[in-house]
Design a protein around this motif. Structure first.
Motif, short mmCIF file in Angstrom:
data_model
loop_
_atom_site.label_atom_id
_atom_site.label_comp_id
_atom_site.label_asym_id
_atom_site.label_seq_id
_atom_site.Cartn_x
_atom_site.Cartn_y
_atom_site.Cartn_z
N LEU A 46 18.82 -19.62 0.54
CA LEU A 46 19.55 -20.84 0.88
C LEU A 46 19.03 -22.02 0.07
O LEU A 46 19.82 -22.85 -0.40
CB LEU A 46 19.45 -21.13 2.38
CG LEU A 46 20.20 -22.36 2.87
CD1 LEU A 46 21.71 -22.12 2.80
CD2 LEU A 46 19.80 -22.70 4.28
N TYR A 73 27.14 -20.09 10.32
CA TYR A 73 26.18 -21.17 10.52
C TYR A 73 26.10 -21.57 12.00
O TYR A 73 25.02 -21.85 12.51
CB TYR A 73 26.51 -22.37 9.65
CG TYR A 73 26.28 -22.13 8.17
CD1 TYR A 73 25.44 -21.13 7.72
CD2 TYR A 73 26.90 -22.92 7.23
CE1 TYR A 73 25.24 -20.90 6.38
CE2 TYR A 73 26.69 -22.71 5.87
CZ TYR A 73 25.86 -21.70 5.45
OH TYR A 73 25.65 -21.49 4.12
N SER A 125 20.63 -24.79 7.06
CA SER A 125 22.02 -24.45 6.73
C SER A 125 22.95 -25.62 7.04
O SER A 125 23.80 -25.99 6.21
CB SER A 125 22.48 -23.23 7.54
OG SER A 125 21.71 -22.11 7.22
#
Length: 146
Positions: A46, A73, A125
């Motif tokens: 990420l 998410y 995220s």
């Protein structure tokens, strides 16, 4: 720069797959919840995706490509909160949370680390999406008049 946007999307999707597999892949043989360390790998991918997305100069394109990951998410955030509450507050072993049972698996010993990793992944995220949205809004504004 478009290629960086595409590469970043590939990295975002890879991070999501790693996170999902860390949650659902494997078993809790003898209380081993080590698969939850997959959140660290997902967090690393990420971070790479975020760097590529910011460097692409195409935040709007990346945001559009991330739309299908919104449920993932949200699931990550829900699971991270559930894992943290159950392991840190209620003192349940990670495997009892993973397997959604009250079998009484032995503690893995890394429950606090698992909770912290998953919370970090969920926050990161959502933060990356928020930063990209901010960048997209800034890029859409007309330049100030001289």
């Amino acid at each position: 720069m478009r290629s960086l946007a595409v590469l970043s999307l590939g990295a975002f999707y890879l991070a999501a797959v790693v996170a999902v597999m860390a949650r659902i892949g494997g078993t809790c043989t003898q209380g081993d919840a080590g698969r939850l360390f997959g959140a660290a790998a997902a967090l690393s991918v990420l971070a790479l995706a975020a760097i590529l997305a910011r460097g692409s100069g195409r935040p709007r394109l990346v945001l559009i490509g991330l739309a299908p990951l919104a449920p993932v998410y949200l699931w990550q955030a829900g699971f991270a909160a559930h894992l943290a509450v159950e392991t840190a507050w209620r003192g349940r072993p990670a495997c009892d949370v993973l397997e959604e049972t009250a079998k009484g698996f032995p503690p893995d010993g890394a429950e606090a680390v698992f909770a912290a990793l998953w919370l970090a992944l969920a926050v990161a995220s959502l933060a990356v999406v928020a930063l990209l949205a901010r960048d997209a809004r800034a890029a859409a504004r007309p330049p100030p008049a001289p």
